[in-house]
Design a protein around this motif. Structure first.
Motif, PDB file in Angstrom:
ATOM      1  N   GLU A   1       0.880  -1.021   0.090  1.00  0.00           N
ATOM      2  CA  GLU A   1       0.034   0.246  -0.082  1.00  0.00           C
ATOM      3  C   GLU A   1       1.003   1.365  -0.005  1.00  0.00           C
ATOM      4  OE1 GLU A   1      -2.948   0.037  -0.223  1.00  0.00           O
ATOM      5  OE2 GLU A   1      -2.638  -2.413  -1.226  1.00  0.00           O
ATOM      6  N   GLU A   2       2.086   1.287   0.559  1.00  0.00           N
ATOM      7  CA  GLU A   2       3.063   2.527   0.954  1.00  0.00           C
ATOM      8  C   GLU A   2       3.982   2.450  -0.655  1.00  0.00           C
ATOM      9  OE1 GLU A   2       6.033   2.495   3.258  1.00  0.00           O
ATOM     10  OE2 GLU A   2       4.664   1.453   5.162  1.00  0.00           O
ATOM     11  N   TYR A   3       3.491   1.804  -1.808  1.00  0.00           N
ATOM     12  CA  TYR A   3       4.395   1.427  -2.697  1.00  0.00           C
ATOM     13  C   TYR A   3       3.449   1.996  -3.826  1.00  0.00           C
ATOM     14  CZ  TYR A   3       8.665  -0.777  -2.052  1.00  0.00           C
ATOM     15  OH  TYR A   3      10.287  -1.028  -2.030  1.00  0.00           O
ATOM     16  N   ARG A   4       2.562   1.657  -3.606  1.00  0.00           N
ATOM     17  CA  ARG A   4       1.210   1.729  -4.487  1.00  0.00           C
ATOM     18  C   ARG A   4       0.831   3.592  -4.084  1.00  0.00           C
ATOM     19  NH1 ARG A   4      -2.784  -1.417  -6.133  1.00  0.00           N
ATOM     20  NH2 ARG A   4      -2.980  -3.332  -4.190  1.00  0.00           N
ATOM     21  N   ALA A   5       0.960   4.150  -2.784  1.00  0.00           N
ATOM     22  CA  ALA A   5       1.108   5.292  -2.897  1.00  0.00           C
ATOM     23  C   ALA A   5       1.504   6.183  -3.131  1.00  0.00           C
ATOM     24  CB  ALA A   5       0.522   6.004  -1.314  1.00  0.00           C
ATOM     25  N   ALA A   6       2.899   5.489  -2.640  1.00  0.00           N
ATOM     26  CA  ALA A   6       3.792   6.679  -3.497  1.00  0.00           C
ATOM     27  C   ALA A   6       3.848   6.285  -5.322  1.00  0.00           C
ATOM     28  CB  ALA A   6       5.046   6.222  -3.306  1.00  0.00           C
ATOM     29  N   LYS A   7       3.046   5.281  -6.290  1.00  0.00           N
ATOM     30  CA  LYS A   7       3.221   5.489  -7.050  1.00  0.00           C
ATOM     31  C   LYS A   7       4.167   4.694  -8.079  1.00  0.00           C
ATOM     32  CE  LYS A   7      -0.188   8.791  -8.440  1.00  0.00           C
ATOM     33  NZ  LYS A   7      -0.610   9.968  -8.630  1.00  0.00           N
ATOM     34  N   VAL A   8       5.241   3.604  -7.029  1.00  0.00           N
ATOM     35  CA  VAL A   8       5.808   2.682  -7.281  1.00  0.00           C
ATOM     36  C   VAL A   8       5.923   1.288  -7.730  1.00  0.00           C
ATOM     37  CG1 VAL A   8       7.874   1.589  -6.699  1.00  0.00           C
ATOM     38  CG2 VAL A   8       7.845   3.687  -5.550  1.00  0.00           C
ATOM     39  N   ALA A   9       6.459   0.761  -9.400  1.00  0.00           N
ATOM     40  CA  ALA A   9       5.700  -0.344  -9.980  1.00  0.00           C
ATOM     41  C   ALA A   9       6.601  -1.197  -9.551  1.00  0.00           C
ATOM     42  CB  ALA A   9       5.734   0.432 -11.655  1.00  0.00           C
TER      43      ALA A   9
END
Length: 313
Positions: free
Chosen positions: A214-222
């Motif tokens: 969810e953190e990667y999703r929020a940061a828009k990291v693929a």
């Protein structure tokens, strides 16, 4: 301060506590900037590669003491430089993610300009030292740095799920750096060490990406779990770990003990990964996979050193 002009015990205590707290904060910021645990994890394979190169070439450690320090200090500075530049470039991502929001680039304890120059200076000094070893070691050092800083951090991390594959190359060349400081890298041992590290990093990174999805999703990291979900990620983890199974047998020159222990560790990891295909608690399983992966690679490379220790006694 009392009437005699001498600081009171109470005030002196506050000053001491403040100084200690400040010093601890600076140390914490430096460790965060250098990604201390990641740095150590990358330096160990450099040492292992150097050590095994001495073993297989029949060289004396004492005769290569100078090269050893140049290699270890130089490679450590290059790796540290790459990690610092990564912190500088990823400050916008780090601001969003809970796991990175305490880095000094986010808190403002270190200015971004100072961080960038620190990364550049560490990199340049590291390469200067490496130039006093062998040119092949410089080449592998550059491959690792360029792959991590440019191809991974600046190009692929935010765009493609293959960022993990690209980033894994930078971590996998570390034993090649240590080995080629002594001898040519066209040898089965450093090549297999490279493959082990390259393959290991895939399930290891996927486990981290699942835990922090969810953190990667929020940061828009693929990251793979963000783009394609947990099920595909877990299947790929099983495939990558299965690819590790034959590799210890190419290191038979390290002895039966090494091959047996490494194979047991591989099978154990494969069993845990297959269990993940059926588990209901993906995050708990991902944490177990993360812990297994960290201990796996550390023990494996330490084992490579341990089984060759008698030769140097």
């Amino acid at each position: 301060m009392n009437q005699s002009g001498v600081p009171s015990v109470q005030n002196s205590g506050k000053v001491a506590i403040s100084y200690t707290s400040s010093r601890a904060s600076i140390i914490f910021d430096i460790k965060a900037l250098l990604k201390g645990k990641v740095l150590v994890a990358n330096v160990l394979p450099v040492f292992a590669g150097f050590w095994l190169a001495l073993y297989f070439t029949g060289s004396s450690f004492s005769d290569n003491w100078g090269i050893f320090w140049l290699t270890m200090i130089g490679s450590t500075m290059i790796i540290a430089g790459a990690l610092v530049i990564n912190n500088w470039y990823d400050v916008d991502i780090d601001t969003v993610m809970d796991r990175t929001k305490h880095r000094p680039t986010v808190t403002g304890n270190f200015s971004l300009k100072a961080v960038l120059w620190t990364g550049i200076i560490l990199t340049v000094l590291g390469f200067i030292l490496m130039f006093f070893t062998r040119f092949e070691a410089v080449i592998y050092s550059f491959i690792g740095w360029f792959t991590y800083v440019v191809l991974y951090t600046m190009w692929s991390k935010r765009r493609y799920t293959l960022n993990t594959v690209i980033g894994s190359i930078s971590g996998a060349v570390t034993p090649m750096i240590g080995w080629t400081a002594i001898d040519s890298g066209f040898h089965i041992v450093p090549i297999i060490m490279f493959l082990i590290l390259f393959i290991f990093q895939m399930p290891h990174t996927f486990a981290v990406a699942m835990k922090k999805c969810e953190e990667y999703r929020a940061a828009k990291v693929a990251m793979l779990p963000v783009v394609h979900g947990f099920d595909m990620t877990k299947r790929q983890m099983v495939v990558y770990i299965a690819c590790l199974l034959p590799l210890p047998f190419y290191l038979g020159s390290l002895g039966t003990t090494f091959v047996v222990i490494a194979t047991i560790m591989n099978i154990g990891w494969l069993v845990v990964s297959i269990y993940g295909l059926f588990t209901k608690n993906d995050l708990k399983w991902a944490h177990v996979m993360f812990l297994y992966s960290v201990n796996y690679i550390t023990l494996l490379f330490l084992l490579m050193i341990v089984v060759t220790l008698p030769v140097f006694q």
